[in-house]
Every structure is written in structure tokens, then in C-alpha cells.
Design a protein around this motif. Sequence first.
Motif, PDB file in Angstrom:
ATOM      1  N   VAL A 140       0.839  -1.214   0.000  1.00  0.00           N
ATOM      2  CA  VAL A 140       0.000   0.000   0.000  1.00  0.00           C
ATOM      3  C   VAL A 140       0.870   1.258   0.000  1.00  0.00           C
ATOM      4  O   VAL A 140       1.819   1.364   0.769  1.00  0.00           O
ATOM      5  CB  VAL A 140      -0.935   0.001   1.235  1.00  0.00           C
ATOM      6  N   GLU A 250      -6.736   2.301  -4.766  1.00  0.00           N
ATOM      7  CA  GLU A 250      -5.492   1.728  -4.230  1.00  0.00           C
ATOM      8  C   GLU A 250      -5.699   0.255  -3.829  1.00  0.00           C
ATOM      9  O   GLU A 250      -4.821  -0.584  -4.060  1.00  0.00           O
ATOM     10  CB  GLU A 250      -4.988   2.559  -3.040  1.00  0.00           C
ATOM     11  N   ALA A 251      -6.855  -0.036  -3.252  1.00  0.00           N
ATOM     12  CA  ALA A 251      -7.138  -1.435  -2.883  1.00  0.00           C
ATOM     13  C   ALA A 251      -7.149  -2.304  -4.144  1.00  0.00           C
ATOM     14  O   ALA A 251      -6.551  -3.393  -4.175  1.00  0.00           O
ATOM     15  CB  ALA A 251      -8.475  -1.523  -2.147  1.00  0.00           C
ATOM     16  N   ALA A 406      -6.764   2.375   3.282  1.00  0.00           N
ATOM     17  CA  ALA A 406      -6.589   1.395   2.199  1.00  0.00           C
ATOM     18  C   ALA A 406      -6.209   0.037   2.793  1.00  0.00           C
ATOM     19  O   ALA A 406      -6.653  -1.017   2.313  1.00  0.00           O
ATOM     20  CB  ALA A 406      -5.524   1.875   1.222  1.00  0.00           C
ATOM     21  N   LYS A 407      -5.419   0.056   3.859  1.00  0.00           N
ATOM     22  CA  LYS A 407      -5.036  -1.205   4.508  1.00  0.00           C
ATOM     23  C   LYS A 407      -6.268  -1.905   5.083  1.00  0.00           C
ATOM     24  O   LYS A 407      -6.451  -3.112   4.903  1.00  0.00           O
ATOM     25  CB  LYS A 407      -3.989  -0.939   5.608  1.00  0.00           C
ATOM     26  N   ALA A 409      -9.308  -1.539   4.088  1.00  0.00           N
ATOM     27  CA  ALA A 409     -10.128  -1.992   2.953  1.00  0.00           C
ATOM     28  C   ALA A 409      -9.615  -3.334   2.438  1.00  0.00           C
ATOM     29  O   ALA A 409     -10.383  -4.267   2.179  1.00  0.00           O
ATOM     30  CB  ALA A 409     -10.087  -0.948   1.831  1.00  0.00           C
ATOM     31  N   ILE A 410      -8.299  -3.439   2.320  1.00  0.00           N
ATOM     32  CA  ILE A 410      -7.690  -4.658   1.773  1.00  0.00           C
ATOM     33  C   ILE A 410      -7.857  -5.838   2.735  1.00  0.00           C
ATOM     34  O   ILE A 410      -8.194  -6.955   2.320  1.00  0.00           O
ATOM     35  CB  ILE A 410      -6.205  -4.378   1.450  1.00  0.00           C
ATOM     36  N   GLU A 411      -7.675  -5.596   4.012  1.00  0.00           N
ATOM     37  CA  GLU A 411      -7.888  -6.660   5.012  1.00  0.00           C
ATOM     38  C   GLU A 411      -9.328  -7.164   4.930  1.00  0.00           C
ATOM     39  O   GLU A 411      -9.594  -8.378   4.956  1.00  0.00           O
ATOM     40  CB  GLU A 411      -7.629  -6.118   6.430  1.00  0.00           C
TER      41      GLU A 411
END
Length: 428
Positions: A140, A250-251, A406-407, A409-411
Motif C-alpha cells: 500500500v 489503491e485497494a 486502504a489497509k 479496505a484490503i484486510e
Amino acid sequence: MKRMSFSKTILTALATLLVGSPCTYAQSSRLWVVTGDNVAAAVQQSLASRQSVADDLVAPTFQVINGMSVADIAEKDLDRFSNWMRSACPRCGGFTVHASREAALKEVDNPAYKPGFRYLAPLPETLDQQSTVSRALDRVKGDKILSTITMLQGFGTRHFETSKGQEAAEFVRREWQSMGQERPDFTVALFSHGWVQNSVIGTIRGASRPEEVVVIGAHIDSINRKNKENPKENAPGADDDASGVAVVTEALRVLMEMGFKPQRTITFMAYSAEEVGLRGSAEIADRYAAESKEGQEVIAVLQFDMIGFNADRGPRDIYLVDDYTSPELNGFLTKLLKEYNHSGAHAITHGETKGCYACSDHVSWMRNGIRAAWPFEAPLEGSNPYIHTSEDVVSKLDATKAARFAKLAIEFLIETAKGVDGRESYRN
Ligand code: BES
Ligand code: ZN
């Protein structure tokens, strides 16, 4: 959360708020708005102070039904209504727009807001994607998020009725398409509404459970509410909500870069027309909810709206909005933050904040009985003061703060959709 029933219909608050001649008012088409619980008091106050009462008056009549307020207005007055709501009652919590009184009344009595509402599809019980998540988090980049915000702010306005707004949507479509161009399981579509700006929907089709869907979204439109004459001009909307679209982007970039192939379908959304009553997301969520009767099921939705401003009054990194969101999904996000962000390079602190009714697109999903949550930049009262003005610009935003969203969101995507990474995963 409040209980709402029709049995206790309280009276009517008369408000003389909107500009426009009675004659054209009578001829134009009508919409029904539902607002939050404290709007009636604000209406009274605004009438008493006469602050926001304009010369040429039309009076919507708010019927207060067990804490929520319902009124019908002319479609053409929606912008002005929206402006009035924000100035007379900044914490009123937005509004939803409905085509008929019947639909508005249904919203007032919506079982999905009541305690104990049972969702059809369950959330995953265990967090078991540790190695994939940790590879993803390292990728990220906060500066990528800021550069997407810079591009979006560069359109000058992304108002839903402008060609610039539509150009911005087409820009997002191209960006997303180019990120997933090697992927046969990835598509990007424009969703048309009855206005100029489209919404954008990117979809990675799930490998083994394509009918089960998880969603992250943000709104692509912007507005300038200070410029009352022309809310369409000078609306850079960097924090509100280029920042959210940039987190969604970004995700997607990270998942594509690592060749992540989900088991469930992942959908990326940039909604049009949020600033005028969540209209874009309402049409989209209604469509997904209707399709869910045909076997497709949206499991959970995250909204990103205002994620880049470091407020003095909010010492934590992320605040989970705790009303008109799913307590269960907030609990799931808390579990993710504990598992993946308790310390080290990806540490994230979090808190909770009181939200408001219909402040952002998560309510379009909640309304349809689909669990949604809204991780936000600050306690609501301490958030970015420049939004809806020409000063909502990227130079006021913080890349490190944005990267944390963004982190999360990705998790969320990896742990709800599950899957495998590595470029080989989708070539075979
Ligand atoms: N991002 C804002 C919501 C917001 C504003 C949250 C200030 C916290 C503090 C959103 O885009 C917005 O402006 N929503 C409108 C409601 C909409 C239905 C017109 C609002 O809150 O007035
Ligand atoms: Zn806004």
C-alpha cells in the motif's frame, strides 16, 4: 438505535425554506425526502432565526413520525434543499430520496435499522488469511492515493450534472480498467442514471462462489455548497470524496499487482450523486438487492467518505461510525484491526464516533437490509471543515492517514472474499 412505528405519528412542522415560484413548484415532479431525527427542531430554529429563509418561499411540510421527518419537495429544488439541510442543521445527517410517499414511509419503518435485525448471509467467522494480508499491506502506498486525489481534484468539479463530473467517472473507469487489463475475471462498467454522471463499477468475479459479493465504495461526485449561486463550480472535493475513490482505487491496484484471485466476487464502486441525497448508490443498492432474490447475495459493504484529513480533535487514526451501520460489521472491522494493526509498521489506532442518518452511501445498502460500515477520518464534529468549498484540496490531506484506510479496505476484502495470490493463480 431508535424504534420507529407508525402508531405514533406526531404532527407536522411547517418550514418555509426553499426558493422557487409556487407556480413552477406545482408543475414539477415531486420527490419524497426522509431526514434524521433532529431535523424538526432545526426547522423550527431556522424559522425562528430566519437565517436561511429565502425571499421567494415554498414550504415543504415535515411530518414527524416517531423521530424521523418526511416531506415532499419538487425535484428541481433538491439542490437547494440539500444546501439548506447543511446550513440549518449541519448534524442532521443527510436525507434519503424516494419516488413516492409510500416508499418514504417504508424507510421510516425500516426493520433493517432496528436492533436484532437478521441478515441473510453470514460474515466469515475466522480470520485465516494472514500471509496474503501481510503481503498485501506492504504494497500500500499513500503517495499513490494522493496522486489519484490530485487527478480527481483537477477536474475542477465533479458535480453529478456536469460534463466534468462525467469525465471524472470516465477517468476512474480507465484507471481501473488499466489496472486489471490482464485479468479475464475483471470487468469495469459504467452504471447510467437519469443524469449526466455515471457511477463506475469494477468487478473481480469470484472463482468458486461468484454469487457471493463483497463491496467497497466511495462517491465520485462533489459539490460547492458555499457557492449558493452555482454549486457546480469550484468543487475540488479532495477529501469529500476523491479520498474515498482513491482508497478504493489503491485497494484494487494492490490486489491486481499481487495477482489476488478471490473465492467470492469483489466489487469496487464509485457512486454518482451522493451529495444530492445518495441517489446513485440508492439505484445501485436497490438493483443489487433485487438481484439478491435471484441468488446473488451481497455479504458486506464498506463506505469510504472523507479519509484523509488529520483533525486536531481526533487523535485516533480511524473512527468507526456507529449509527445506521451494522454493529456486527463494525465488530468484524475491530477484529481485523486487532489482528493486523495492533503494532509495527501497519499499526492503526481506532475509535468510534456518533454518525448520522443518510450522511453517506452506506445507508443505501443498510436500507436494503445489507450490512454496511463507514470507517471515518475523525469524530464527526471534528472532521474536515473545508468540505463543500473550493478549499477542500489535496494539500490539506495526509498520505499516511489515507494509507491506513486502504489497509483496512484490503484486510476486509481478503478476509471476506478469501482467495489466493501470486500471478500464477489466475493464469491457470
Ligand atoms: N462526506 C459527507 C458527509 C459528512 C460531512 C460527514 C461532514 C461528516 C461530516 C457527505 O458527502 C455529505 O455531504 N452528505 C450530506 C448528505 C447528503 C444526503 C446530501 C450531508 O451530510 O449533508
Ligand atoms: Zn459531501
